[in-house]
Write a protein that holds these residues in place. Structure first.
Motif, PDB file in Angstrom:
ATOM      1  N   LYS A  54       0.863  -1.084   0.051  1.00 43.72           N
ATOM      2  CA  LYS A  54       0.015  -0.171  -0.186  1.00 43.72           C
ATOM      3  C   LYS A  54       0.815   1.170   0.038  1.00 43.72           C
ATOM      4  CE  LYS A  54      -3.672   2.471   2.667  1.00 43.72           C
ATOM      5  NZ  LYS A  54      -2.497   3.654   2.768  1.00 43.72           N
ATOM      6  N   PRO A  55       0.936   2.080  -0.825  1.00 38.81           N
ATOM      7  CA  PRO A  55       0.010   1.829  -2.323  1.00 38.81           C
ATOM      8  C   PRO A  55       0.576   0.664  -3.123  1.00 38.81           C
ATOM      9  CG  PRO A  55       1.845   3.673  -2.343  1.00 38.81           C
ATOM     10  CD  PRO A  55       1.692   3.240  -1.223  1.00 38.81           C
ATOM     11  N   ALA A  56       0.413   0.459  -4.321  1.00 38.78           N
ATOM     12  CA  ALA A  56       0.720  -0.806  -4.933  1.00 38.78           C
ATOM     13  C   ALA A  56       2.108  -0.954  -5.317  1.00 38.78           C
ATOM     14  CB  ALA A  56      -0.208  -0.892  -6.484  1.00 38.78           C
ATOM     15  N   ALA A  57       2.712  -1.841  -5.406  1.00 41.54           N
ATOM     16  CA  ALA A  57       4.289  -1.804  -5.509  1.00 41.54           C
ATOM     17  C   ALA A  57       4.714  -2.196  -7.119  1.00 41.54           C
ATOM     18  CB  ALA A  57       4.716  -3.037  -4.646  1.00 41.54           C
ATOM     19  N   GLN A  58       5.609  -2.268  -7.385  1.00 43.92           N
ATOM     20  CA  GLN A  58       6.232  -2.293  -8.706  1.00 43.92           C
ATOM     21  C   GLN A  58       7.056  -3.609  -8.764  1.00 43.92           C
ATOM     22  OE1 GLN A  58       5.096  -1.026 -11.796  1.00 43.92           O
ATOM     23  NE2 GLN A  58       3.507   0.116 -10.322  1.00 43.92           N
ATOM     24  N   LEU A  59       6.841  -4.582  -9.831  1.00 44.30           N
ATOM     25  CA  LEU A  59       7.863  -5.857  -9.873  1.00 44.30           C
ATOM     26  C   LEU A  59       8.759  -5.594 -11.113  1.00 44.30           C
ATOM     27  CD1 LEU A  59       5.027  -8.509  -9.520  1.00 44.30           C
ATOM     28  CD2 LEU A  59       6.787  -7.596  -7.717  1.00 44.30           C
ATOM     29  N   THR A  60      10.026  -6.158 -10.934  1.00 40.47           N
ATOM     30  CA  THR A  60      10.994  -6.285 -12.094  1.00 40.47           C
ATOM     31  C   THR A  60      11.572  -7.494 -12.265  1.00 40.47           C
ATOM     32  OG1 THR A  60      12.569  -5.243 -10.554  1.00 40.47           O
ATOM     33  CG2 THR A  60      11.468  -3.571 -11.785  1.00 40.47           C
ATOM     34  N   TRP A  61      12.081  -7.774 -13.270  1.00 42.49           N
ATOM     35  CA  TRP A  61      12.584  -9.139 -13.630  1.00 42.49           C
ATOM     36  C   TRP A  61      14.248  -8.899 -13.965  1.00 42.49           C
ATOM     37  CZ3 TRP A  61      10.302 -13.713 -12.995  1.00 42.49           C
ATOM     38  CH2 TRP A  61       8.921 -13.764 -12.810  1.00 42.49           C
ATOM     39  N   ARG A  62      15.011  -9.932 -13.740  1.00 45.41           N
ATOM     40  CA  ARG A  62      16.401  -9.823 -14.339  1.00 45.41           C
ATOM     41  C   ARG A  62      16.927 -11.294 -14.326  1.00 45.41           C
ATOM     42  NH1 ARG A  62      17.566  -8.132  -8.716  1.00 45.41           N
ATOM     43  NH2 ARG A  62      19.277  -9.446  -8.082  1.00 45.41           N
ATOM     44  N   LYS A  63      18.037 -11.625 -15.275  1.00 42.93           N
ATOM     45  CA  LYS A  63      18.382 -12.925 -15.176  1.00 42.93           C
ATOM     46  C   LYS A  63      19.896 -12.465 -14.951  1.00 42.93           C
ATOM     47  CE  LYS A  63      19.184 -14.600 -19.444  1.00 42.93           C
ATOM     48  NZ  LYS A  63      18.793 -15.023 -20.771  1.00 42.93           N
ATOM     49  N   GLY A  64      20.368 -13.217 -13.905  1.00 42.14           N
ATOM     50  CA  GLY A  64      21.822 -12.838 -13.263  1.00 42.14           C
ATOM     51  C   GLY A  64      21.950 -11.135 -13.267  1.00 42.14           C
ATOM     52  N   ASP A  65      22.851 -10.636 -13.903  1.00 40.72           N
ATOM     53  CA  ASP A  65      22.862  -9.016 -13.982  1.00 40.72           C
ATOM     54  C   ASP A  65      21.976  -8.468 -15.252  1.00 40.72           C
ATOM     55  OD1 ASP A  65      24.529  -9.302 -11.559  1.00 40.72           O
ATOM     56  OD2 ASP A  65      26.266  -9.303 -12.701  1.00 40.72           O
ATOM     57  N   GLN A  66      21.688  -9.108 -15.891  1.00 45.47           N
ATOM     58  CA  GLN A  66      20.908  -8.733 -17.112  1.00 45.47           C
ATOM     59  C   GLN A  66      19.335  -8.751 -16.730  1.00 45.47           C
ATOM     60  OE1 GLN A  66      20.898 -11.463 -20.373  1.00 45.47           O
ATOM     61  NE2 GLN A  66      19.729 -10.549 -21.552  1.00 45.47           N
ATOM     62  N   GLU A  67      18.996  -7.338 -17.085  1.00 48.38           N
ATOM     63  CA  GLU A  67      17.425  -7.017 -17.026  1.00 48.38           C
ATOM     64  C   GLU A  67      16.658  -7.767 -18.083  1.00 48.38           C
ATOM     65  OE1 GLU A  67      14.307  -3.165 -16.807  1.00 48.38           O
ATOM     66  OE2 GLU A  67      16.645  -2.928 -17.227  1.00 48.38           O
ATOM     67  N   LEU A  68      15.513  -8.292 -17.605  1.00 43.65           N
ATOM     68  CA  LEU A  68      14.657  -8.911 -18.354  1.00 43.65           C
ATOM     69  C   LEU A  68      13.198  -8.123 -18.513  1.00 43.65           C
ATOM     70  CD1 LEU A  68      14.734 -12.698 -17.236  1.00 43.65           C
ATOM     71  CD2 LEU A  68      15.786 -11.662 -19.276  1.00 43.65           C
ATOM     72  N   HIS A  69      12.766  -7.931 -19.715  1.00 48.22           N
ATOM     73  CA  HIS A  69      11.599  -6.896 -19.923  1.00 48.22           C
ATOM     74  C   HIS A  69      10.261  -7.806 -19.770  1.00 48.22           C
ATOM     75  CE1 HIS A  69      14.100  -3.662 -20.883  1.00 48.22           C
ATOM     76  NE2 HIS A  69      14.815  -4.513 -21.637  1.00 48.22           N
ATOM     77  N   GLY A  70       9.571  -7.647 -18.536  1.00 49.88           N
ATOM     78  CA  GLY A  70       8.434  -8.437 -18.494  1.00 49.88           C
ATOM     79  C   GLY A  70       7.181  -7.590 -18.633  1.00 49.88           C
ATOM     80  N   GLU A  71       6.109  -8.283 -18.739  1.00 49.33           N
ATOM     81  CA  GLU A  71       4.932  -7.375 -18.905  1.00 49.33           C
ATOM     82  C   GLU A  71       4.604  -6.371 -17.710  1.00 49.33           C
ATOM     83  OE1 GLU A  71       1.618 -10.386 -19.026  1.00 49.33           O
ATOM     84  OE2 GLU A  71       2.479 -11.374 -20.874  1.00 49.33           O
ATOM     85  N   PRO A  72       3.932  -5.301 -17.892  1.00 50.87           N
ATOM     86  CA  PRO A  72       3.615  -4.446 -16.950  1.00 50.87           C
ATOM     87  C   PRO A  72       3.002  -4.948 -15.795  1.00 50.87           C
ATOM     88  CG  PRO A  72       2.842  -3.587 -19.082  1.00 50.87           C
ATOM     89  CD  PRO A  72       3.277  -4.968 -19.410  1.00 50.87           C
ATOM     90  N   THR A  73       3.257  -4.500 -14.773  1.00 53.20           N
ATOM     91  CA  THR A  73       2.595  -4.918 -13.350  1.00 53.20           C
ATOM     92  C   THR A  73       1.010  -4.584 -13.332  1.00 53.20           C
ATOM     93  OG1 THR A  73       4.850  -4.232 -12.151  1.00 53.20           O
ATOM     94  CG2 THR A  73       2.877  -4.561 -10.803  1.00 53.20           C
ATOM     95  N   ARG A  74       0.498  -5.774 -12.980  1.00 49.10           N
ATOM     96  CA  ARG A  74      -1.022  -5.741 -12.910  1.00 49.10           C
ATOM     97  C   ARG A  74      -1.284  -5.664 -11.406  1.00 49.10           C
ATOM     98  NH1 ARG A  74       0.614  -9.970 -16.038  1.00 49.10           N
ATOM     99  NH2 ARG A  74       0.302 -11.319 -14.292  1.00 49.10           N
TER     100      ARG A  74
END
Length: 430
Positions: free
Chosen positions: A190-210
């Motif tokens: 609260k308020p809504a958090a944000q999620l991020t992805w990565r593979k090792g040190d490389q950022e992965l572009h996931g879908e927008p946070t629902r």
């Protein structure tokens, strides 16, 4: 009361008298007077009283309390501070969003051990609320009971801490070049958090946070997914889902999922020793790599029809090399994902020459002699330098006695004939 509206009323009261013989005092309260009903008060006195009340209303701004909005993480402690410049002999009071009195001055009004007095003076009232819950969020009111009562609001915002994210959608193993989708979810923010992805040190572009509201109506559940194709380099890699939220204050809150990738083997042949010679022992190591690791190795030599060796061990052993072992060798590494063949060309070199004991002896003697000669040269150089610095010593020899002194700088040998006396003189310089 304001001045313009109060003046007619005061004039009326001054003329007719207040009910019960009362009069308006300087502090705004009605006071009993000794005037009898119907006695007229002086008009100047009424006007003077009205002018003072108007000035007092303007000066009452100093009696307005002030506070500040606060933000606190759930489970933390918040301090509510209320201040006033002119307290007008009245105490400050704190009330919660339900208008329940928490503290009146230094006196506790609500039995809640989480709420404690921090500071109480005529000009300040500060309280603390520990172990704050989401239900504590809302507007808190600071009041001072002057005429009229003055209040100030403090909005308390409670941040919901997101739970550790959970990753789903992974199966036991993936094949090389296969595409997979992973899902991540975190509740309680609260308020809504944000999620991020990565593979090792490389950022992965996931879908927008629902975002979805939780049943309590105060917090939120957030989710995200990511889709990517795996390669053999991804075997053993960690796929990380992290939650970002202001309540964490930069702290890491994440979950990782290690993935396994199955891929075909590779192999290379390594000789030991690296430069084999005739008569030596040689091991050819077939180093296989893959997932799963190769379990079978087949050795072959070009030009040789039957295979040399098929074994679970990766080394081919030559106990005693000879020239006939030269050639190209192949190793086939096999697993249930496939096979791979590596090649190595073996050239057997001539045996290493073994130095004789006599040649070694002569080499040692030659080294000693060279060292002695070097020392003698150094000695001669120092001796010559010494003699040069001490030159000037000479010896004079005269064939026929002469008392003349020789020249100190030149060596002269004179032979004089036909002169008087017929003397011959010789001088030597050393």
């Amino acid at each position: 009361m304001g001045g313009p509206s109060a003046l007619p009323l005061l004039l009326l009261l001054a003329c007719c008298g207040a009910p019960g013989g009362a009069n308006l005092s300087q502090d705004g309260y009605w006071q009993e007077q000794d005037l009898e009903l119907g006695t007229l008060a002086p008009l100047g006195e009424a006007i003077s009283s009205t002018v003072w009340s108007s000035s007092d209303m303007l000066a009452s701004q100093d009696s307005q309390p002030w506070t500040s909005d606060e933000t606190v993480v759930a489970g933390g402690t918040v301090v509510l501070k209320c201040q006033v410049k002119d307290h007008e002999d009245s105490s400050l009071q704190w009330s919660n969003p339900a208008q329940q009195t928490l503290y009146f001055g230094e006196k506790r009004a609500l039995r809640d051990n989480r709420i404690q007095l921090v500071r109480s003076t005529p000009h300040e009232l500060s309280i603390s609320i520990s172990n704050v819950a989401l239900a504590d969020e809302g507007e808190y009111t600071c009041s001072i009971f002057t005429m009229p009562v003055r209040t100030a609001k403090s909005l308390v915002t409670v941040l919901g801490i997101p739970q550790k994210p959970i990753i789903t959608g992974y199966k036991s193993s993936l094949r090389e070049k296969e595409t997979t989708t992973l899902n991540c979810q975190s509740s309680g923010s609260k308020p809504a958090a944000q999620l991020t992805w990565r593979k090792g040190d490389q950022e992965l572009h996931g879908e927008p946070t629902r975002v979805q509201e939780d049943p309590n109506g105060k917090t939120f559940t957030v989710s995200s997914s990511v889709t990517f194709q795996v390669s053999r380099e991804d075997d053993g890699a960690d796929i990380v889902c992290s939650v970002n939220h202001e309540s964490l204050k930069g702290a890491d809150r994440s979950t990782s999922q290690r993935i396994e990738v199955l891929y075909t083997p590779t192999a290379k042949i390594r000789p030991d020793p690296p430069h084999p010679r005739e008569g030596q022992k040689l091991l050819l190591h077939c180093e296989g790599r893959g997932n799963p690791v190769p379990q079978q190795y087949l050795w072959e030599k070009e030009g040789s029809v039957p295979p040399l060796k098929m074994t679970q061990e990766s080394a081919l052993i030559f106990p005693f090399l000879n020239k006939s072992d030269s050639g190209t060798y192949g190793c086939t590494a096999t697993s249930n994902m496939g096979s791979y063949k590596a090649y190595y060309t073996l050239n057997v070199n001539d045996p290493s020459p073994v130095p004789s004991s006599s040649s070694t002896y002569h080499a040692v003697i030659g080294g000693i002699v060279a060292f002695i000669v070097f020392l003698l040269l150094i000695l001669l150089i120092f001796l010559g330098h010494y003699l040069i610095r001490h030159k000037g010593t000479y010896l004079t020899h005269e064939a026929k006695g002469s008392d003349d002194a020789p020249d100190a700088d030149t060596a002269i040998i004179n032979a004089e004939g036909g002169q008087s006396g017929g003397d011959d003189k010789k001088e030597y310089f050393i």
